[in-house]
Design an enzyme around this catalytic site. Sequence first.
Site, PDB file in Angstrom:
ATOM      1  CB  ILE A 191      29.117  27.378 -12.620  1.00 55.13           C
ATOM      2  CG1 ILE A 191      29.706  25.996 -12.900  1.00 55.13           C
ATOM      3  CG2 ILE A 191      29.328  27.762 -11.156  1.00 55.13           C
ATOM      4  CD1 ILE A 191      31.206  25.907 -12.720  1.00 55.13           C
ATOM      5  CG  ASP A 242      27.426  35.144 -20.627  1.00 50.61           C
ATOM      6  OD1 ASP A 242      27.825  35.251 -21.810  1.00 50.61           O
ATOM      7  OD2 ASP A 242      27.616  34.125 -19.944  1.00 50.61           O
ATOM      8  CB  ALA A 280      34.168  30.167  -6.542  1.00 50.80           C
ATOM      9  CD  GLU A 338      44.643  28.094  -7.596  1.00 51.71           C
ATOM     10  OE1 GLU A 338      44.563  26.853  -7.792  1.00 51.71           O
ATOM     11  OE2 GLU A 338      43.665  28.851  -7.646  1.00 51.71           O
ATOM     12  CG  HIS A 387      41.228  25.698  -6.845  1.00 47.51           C
ATOM     13  ND1 HIS A 387      42.015  26.048  -7.904  1.00 47.51           N
ATOM     14  CD2 HIS A 387      40.034  25.351  -7.385  1.00 47.51           C
ATOM     15  CE1 HIS A 387      41.356  25.922  -9.039  1.00 47.51           C
ATOM     16  NE2 HIS A 387      40.140  25.497  -8.748  1.00 47.51           N
ATOM     17  CG  LEU A 388      38.344  24.105  -0.498  1.00 49.93           C
ATOM     18  CD1 LEU A 388      37.665  24.354   0.840  1.00 49.93           C
ATOM     19  CD2 LEU A 388      39.164  22.829  -0.469  1.00 49.93           C
TER      20      LEU A 388
END
Length: 529
Positions: free
Chosen positions: A153, A172, A231, A262, A280-281
Site C-alpha cells: 500500500i 522501512d 489510514a 473502534e 475506517h473506510l
Amino acid sequence: MSPKPVVLIAEELSPATVDALGPDFEIRHCNGADRAELIPAIADVDAILVRSATKVDAEAIAAARKLKVVARAGVGLDNVDVPAATQAGVMVVNAPTSNIVTAAELACGLLIATARNIPQADTALKNGEWKRSKYTGVELSEKTLGVVGLGRIGALVAQRMSAFGMKIVAYDPYVRPALAAQMGVKLLSLDELLEVSDFITVHLPKTPETLGLIGEEALHKVQPHVRIVNAARGGIVDEQALFNALKEGRVAGAGLDVYAQEPCTDSPLFQFDQVVCTPHLGASTDEAQEKAGIAVARSVRLALAGELVPDAVNVQSGVIAEDIRPWLPLAEKLGRIFTALAGEVAVRLDVEVYGEIIQHDVKVLELSALKGVFQDVVEDTVSYVNAPLFAQERGVELRLTTSSKSPDHRNMVTVRGTLADGEEASVSGTLVGPKHIQKIVSVGKYDIDVPVADHIVFLRYTDRPGVVGTVGRILGESGLNIAGMQVSRLDEGGEALVVLTIDNEVPTDVRSEIAQEIGATSARSVNLD
C-alpha cells in the site's frame, strides 16, 4: 446433519462471495457482532466468513466443534485469535491483496483533503458560509511526502503522489535501498523522515513494535506545518500525542481513518477543524469488498477440500507451484504409510525430495508428509495448521533434504524416520504419467512398484515356497479380494517383503492369522480411505 459442508456468513458480504462459493455448501447467515447469536450459530459449521465486526476468539473457536477454516474478507486479523485457531487445527485465511488499491486511494484522498481543507469548506458552504480565506490550503507539488512503511500500500501511495510532483522519502527497515530507488523513493531513518517531511502517511501493520511509533517523542521532531495521515491501523499514531501536538501548534493538520478503539464516535481529535476524519473506510469500496469476498470464498473451497491455501496465515507453506500440487496427496499418504510401518512416532523425521521438482519450493511437501504421519496417531483432527504443533509437542526432530539427482525415478519423495530404539523405517513414492498415478517404489531396503491403494498390507517373512498361496487362501476364505501383490527380496531364502493391495479393509484377526501361518516377523496394514 447437513449433507453439505456448512459455511456461516457472519457479516454482510458481497453477493459475489456466495456465487464464488458455489452450490456445494449449505450457506447460513447470522449477526456475528451479537455474541448471543454467534456462539450457538457457529457450533456445527465447517467454515465462517467474517469482516471486522465479528470476534472469532478462543471462546468462539472452542464452541465450533467442526470448524475447519476462518475466513476474513479483508487484510487485518485483529478480530481473529490466530494462536487459538492454530492450536485447534483451524485454518485462518484472509484476502491480503483485495483492498490495497482502495486503501492507497483513500490515503491519497486524505492527503489531498488535509492539504486543501475540502471537507471543512464543504460543511461551511452547506451551512450557508462562504469562507474562501479561512480554508486557504497548500499545494502538494514540490513538497516532501514521508511514507512510513513501504509495503504494497505504501508503494502505491508513493507512486500516485509522485504524480502530483511530490518528493517521496520513506522509512522501512525491511526494504532494500536499491528496490526503493527503483520506485524513485529515498530511504531514510525514521528521525530523518520526521524532520524533512511536509506530509507523513503511515502504512505499517499493527504490532507491539509499531504501536505508538508516531508518538510524543516523534511529534516533537516534525516541522510545524506537517500534516499526518493514518489510514493503516489505529494506535500506530498515538492519538493523545497527536492531540497535544495539534493543540500546541507542532502539527498543522491530520487525516485519520483508523482509531485505537473502534467504532469511535467521540474523540478529542474531532474538535480540531484541521483534522479530517473518516470511519475506517480504507477497504470500503464495492470493488474491494467484491475482491475480498471472492478471494476468501475460493480459499474456503480449497480448505474444505483438504488442500493447502496460499493465503492461509497460519500454515507454513508459502506459494505452491502448480508442479508441486499433485505431490501433496502422495506425500501425505507416504506419511500415513510410514506411521503404519513404524508402529510409533519417530524421534527424528526426514522428508527427502529428489529430482526436477526441487527447482520449486518444496517445503510444503514436508508439511504434507507431517500431516500424514500424525493422521492415525492423535485423536484430534490433524490439519496443515496443527501438524507442526503435534511434532513439537512430541519432540520430533524434523528435517527436509533435497537433491536434484534421483537415480531410479524422475522425481521421488521419501519419508524416513529414526525410531526410539535407533531402528530406521522409510517409504518412498513417485508419480507416474500424465495422470499422476501414485506409486510406492520402496519400503526400507526393498524396491517395489505398487500403486497406492486404499487398503495396503505389508508382510515381512523368511522367503520360502508356499507363502503367497497361504496368504491368498486366508484372504479368500475371509472374502477379501487381492487387487495387487508384489514380493521383493534381497537374497533367496532371506527376508522377503510382500505388499498387497486389497479391495476392502483387512480385519486385525485376519492379518494376525496370516502372520502366524507364514511366521511373519512384521505384519502391518494401512487404510487410506
